[in-house]
Motif scaffolding. Structure first.
Motif, PDB file in Angstrom:
ATOM      1  N   PRO A   1       0.821  -1.205   0.000  1.00  0.00           N
ATOM      2  CA  PRO A   1       0.000   0.000   0.000  1.00  0.00           C
ATOM      3  C   PRO A   1       0.860   1.262   0.000  1.00  0.00           C
ATOM      4  O   PRO A   1       2.001   1.232   0.457  1.00  0.00           O
ATOM      5  N   ASN A   2       0.259   2.346  -0.513  1.00  0.00           N
ATOM      6  CA  ASN A   2       1.005   3.598  -0.562  1.00  0.00           C
ATOM      7  C   ASN A   2       1.176   4.156   0.851  1.00  0.00           C
ATOM      8  O   ASN A   2       0.380   3.889   1.752  1.00  0.00           O
ATOM      9  N   ALA A   3       2.253   4.887   1.043  1.00  0.00           N
ATOM     10  CA  ALA A   3       2.473   5.591   2.308  1.00  0.00           C
ATOM     11  C   ALA A   3       2.615   7.072   1.962  1.00  0.00           C
ATOM     12  O   ALA A   3       3.287   7.380   0.980  1.00  0.00           O
ATOM     13  N   PRO A   4       1.986   7.979   2.668  1.00  0.00           N
ATOM     14  CA  PRO A   4       1.287   7.767   3.928  1.00  0.00           C
ATOM     15  C   PRO A   4      -0.235   7.591   3.804  1.00  0.00           C
ATOM     16  O   PRO A   4      -0.924   7.698   4.813  1.00  0.00           O
ATOM     17  N   THR A   5      -0.753   7.270   2.612  1.00  0.00           N
ATOM     18  CA  THR A   5      -2.217   7.195   2.502  1.00  0.00           C
ATOM     19  C   THR A   5      -2.771   5.860   2.996  1.00  0.00           C
ATOM     20  O   THR A   5      -3.920   5.787   3.413  1.00  0.00           O
ATOM     21  N   GLY A   6      -1.986   4.775   2.856  1.00  0.00           N
ATOM     22  CA  GLY A   6      -2.461   3.442   3.267  1.00  0.00           C
ATOM     23  C   GLY A   6      -3.290   2.749   2.206  1.00  0.00           C
ATOM     24  O   GLY A   6      -3.726   1.609   2.388  1.00  0.00           O
TER      25      GLY A   6
ATOM     26  N   TYR B   1      -0.577  -6.236   5.879  1.00  0.00           N
ATOM     27  CA  TYR B   1      -1.790  -5.794   6.578  1.00  0.00           C
ATOM     28  C   TYR B   1      -2.999  -5.737   5.646  1.00  0.00           C
ATOM     29  O   TYR B   1      -3.915  -4.961   5.860  1.00  0.00           O
ATOM     30  N   GLY B   2      -2.976  -6.558   4.595  1.00  0.00           N
ATOM     31  CA  GLY B   2      -4.210  -6.693   3.824  1.00  0.00           C
ATOM     32  C   GLY B   2      -4.115  -6.421   2.335  1.00  0.00           C
ATOM     33  O   GLY B   2      -5.113  -6.576   1.631  1.00  0.00           O
ATOM     34  N   ALA B   3      -2.946  -6.021   1.819  1.00  0.00           N
ATOM     35  CA  ALA B   3      -2.846  -5.791   0.374  1.00  0.00           C
ATOM     36  C   ALA B   3      -2.419  -7.078  -0.328  1.00  0.00           C
ATOM     37  O   ALA B   3      -1.977  -8.032   0.312  1.00  0.00           O
ATOM     38  N   GLU B   4      -2.540  -7.095  -1.668  1.00  0.00           N
ATOM     39  CA  GLU B   4      -2.113  -8.273  -2.444  1.00  0.00           C
ATOM     40  C   GLU B   4      -0.642  -8.086  -2.820  1.00  0.00           C
ATOM     41  O   GLU B   4      -0.277  -7.047  -3.382  1.00  0.00           O
ATOM     42  N   SER B   5       0.172  -9.097  -2.534  1.00  0.00           N
ATOM     43  CA  SER B   5       1.595  -8.971  -2.856  1.00  0.00           C
ATOM     44  C   SER B   5       1.836  -9.205  -4.340  1.00  0.00           C
ATOM     45  O   SER B   5       1.183 -10.037  -4.972  1.00  0.00           O
TER      46      SER B   5
ATOM     47  N   ASN C   1      -0.664  -0.579   8.421  1.00  0.00           N
ATOM     48  CA  ASN C   1      -0.762  -0.483   9.883  1.00  0.00           C
ATOM     49  C   ASN C   1      -0.795   0.970  10.346  1.00  0.00           C
ATOM     50  O   ASN C   1      -0.253   1.315  11.381  1.00  0.00           O
ATOM     51  N   PHE C   2      -1.427   1.812   9.523  1.00  0.00           N
ATOM     52  CA  PHE C   2      -1.654   3.199   9.903  1.00  0.00           C
ATOM     53  C   PHE C   2      -2.911   3.695   9.201  1.00  0.00           C
ATOM     54  O   PHE C   2      -3.377   3.064   8.242  1.00  0.00           O
ATOM     55  N   VAL C   3      -3.444   4.801   9.700  1.00  0.00           N
ATOM     56  CA  VAL C   3      -4.569   5.435   9.009  1.00  0.00           C
ATOM     57  C   VAL C   3      -4.193   6.880   8.691  1.00  0.00           C
ATOM     58  O   VAL C   3      -3.410   7.506   9.419  1.00  0.00           O
ATOM     59  N   PHE C   4      -4.735   7.382   7.597  1.00  0.00           N
ATOM     60  CA  PHE C   4      -4.444   8.737   7.145  1.00  0.00           C
ATOM     61  C   PHE C   4      -5.757   9.504   7.280  1.00  0.00           C
ATOM     62  O   PHE C   4      -6.764   9.114   6.670  1.00  0.00           O
ATOM     63  N   VAL C   5      -5.745  10.547   8.107  1.00  0.00           N
ATOM     64  CA  VAL C   5      -7.025  11.144   8.496  1.00  0.00           C
ATOM     65  C   VAL C   5      -6.978  12.674   8.495  1.00  0.00           C
ATOM     66  O   VAL C   5      -5.904  13.277   8.625  1.00  0.00           O
ATOM     67  N   ARG C   6      -8.173  13.276   8.383  1.00  0.00           N
ATOM     68  CA  ARG C   6      -8.274  14.742   8.465  1.00  0.00           C
ATOM     69  C   ARG C   6      -9.546  15.076   9.225  1.00  0.00           C
ATOM     70  O   ARG C   6     -10.602  14.489   8.959  1.00  0.00           O
ATOM     71  N   HIS C   7      -9.449  16.015  10.149  1.00  0.00           N
ATOM     72  CA  HIS C   7     -10.645  16.394  10.888  1.00  0.00           C
ATOM     73  C   HIS C   7     -11.372  17.523  10.167  1.00  0.00           C
ATOM     74  O   HIS C   7     -10.742  18.384   9.552  1.00  0.00           O
TER      75      HIS C   7
END
Ligand SMILES: Cc1ncc(COP(=O)(O)O)c(C=O)c1O
Length: 352
Positions: free
Chosen positions: A153-158, A187-191, A293-299
């Motif tokens: 998965p892309n970082a930092p978007t996940g 953590y859930g992507a296809e290799s 293993n991270f989330v990318f978020v905005r309030h």
């Protein structure tokens, strides 16, 4: 110009890693480490490691480790390269494959070490923009290029790409090496490893730093067809013959041997991620669908910078990138359930 420095050093703009405070007072959700210790088999390997063997240099080929990784990933040992963290493997790959006539391509929002390697090795690059929802458009990579690197998965978007899209990317670019950086794939992507027999231009890079809870060990590896691995060996053997010390090999072998524990940790992180994502959503955050293993978020109302500082003052570290397009977002690593709960409690207070 500083005294004694070579000309190039002045122009470098080194990578800045996430904060690593040396005291233990923070809940660390800022550098995507595992919230869980490595397998108990690792603790046992450390306890029983024969210290007298350290007087010898390690195996320069890391034969046992390479064989174990080859078996684990169902490839030939000649298709495996190991290095001191995937950062070193990536650096060697940039040097081995990307000094070409055309600029290399990677997304405008991705791992911020890539432009640093480009400056170090004087590689030109172009960064196709992610779309409005931060997704990669494969068609943007169909023009002449000197190579491609994409974290999946892309970082930092996940956000992850599916195998179909990766296959299209590889087929569209038969003249370029395409590196898929799979630091977070467990953590859930296809290799993309399954695509190696089909594509001689594919190099997959993985790490022991995240899903195996061994960031402190420094072990990364690449998988690809023999011709690509040979190029990496040539760079490595012109730089440092012994990137993997004997202790690292023995610990890594112990980690590979405990598949149940590995699967259990990944599963637990995924469950905590889903729980945390739902709780953040309830608190008014936009949360991107994460396969990492991270989330990318905005309030919706409070700026990322304010939240970063407020959380830090309550003892919780998250990552805020002061960069165009993403400075209104936070990247939050998935902690243990109690750590995620502490984060939610702190956010409730801050947002009240
Ligand atoms: C996308 C990506 N690739 C590679 C790495 C490097 O990992 P390591 O050098 O610890 O293997 C990281 C570390 O955070 C990362 O986020």
């Amino acid at each position: 110009m500083h005294r004694y420095w070579s000309k190039q050093i002045e122009t470098l703009d080194p990578y800045i890693p996430g904060e690593q405070p040396q005291d233990q007072q923070y809940i660390k959700l800022n550098t995507n480490e595992s919230p869980y210790p490595p397998s108990p088999t690792v603790a046992e390997a450390l306890k029983t490691f024969p210290s007298e063997s350290l007087r010898r240099y390690p195996d320069p080929e890391s034969g046992q480790l390479v064989t174990a990784l080859a078996e684990y990933h169902d490839v030939d040992p000649k298709q495996v390269f190991v290095g001191n963290g995937s950062d070193e493997v990536l650096a060697h790959a940039f040097q081995a494959f990307f000094r070409q006539d055309y600029p290399i391509l990677f997304p405008d929002i991705s791992y911020s070490f890539y432009p640093v390697y480009c400056r170090l090795y004087q590689i030109e690059y172009r960064q196709p923009a992610l779309d409005q929802s931060f997704r990669i458009n494969i068609q943007d990579y169909a023009s002449a290029n000197g190579g491609i690197i994409i974290p999946n998965p892309n970082a930092p978007t996940g956000i992850a790409l599916e195998t179909g899209a990766l296959r299209e990317l590889l087929a569209d670019n038969p003249e370029s090496v395409v590196i898929i950086d799979e630091a977070y794939v467990d953590y859930g992507a296809e290799s993309a490893v399954q695509l190696i027999p089909e594509f001689p231009n594919l190099l997959v890079v993985q790490t022991f730093s995240k899903s195996r809870g061994l960031a402190g060990l420094r072990l990364g590896f690449a998988l690809g067809q023999e011709n690509l691995i040979e190029a990496l060996q040539r760079v490595k053997n012109s730089f440092n013959s012994y990137p993997i010390d004997s202790l690292t090999s023995s610990v890594a072998l112990a980690s590979i041997a405990d598949e149940d524990y590995f699967q259990q940790c990944c599963k637990q992180v995924i469950a905590s991620r889903d729980r945390l994502s739902a709780a953040l959503h309830q608190l008014g955050f936009e949360v991107f669908p994460s396969s990492s293993n991270f989330v990318f978020v905005r309030h919706a109302e409070v700026t990322a910078e304010t939240l970063y500082h407020e959380l830090k003052s309550t003892g919780i570290l998250v990552r805020h990138f002061k960069k165009t397009r993403i400075d209104s977002y936070l990247r939050i690593s998935i902690g243990s359930d109690p750590e995620c709960d502490a984060l939610i409690t702190a956010l409730h207070k801050i947002l009240a």
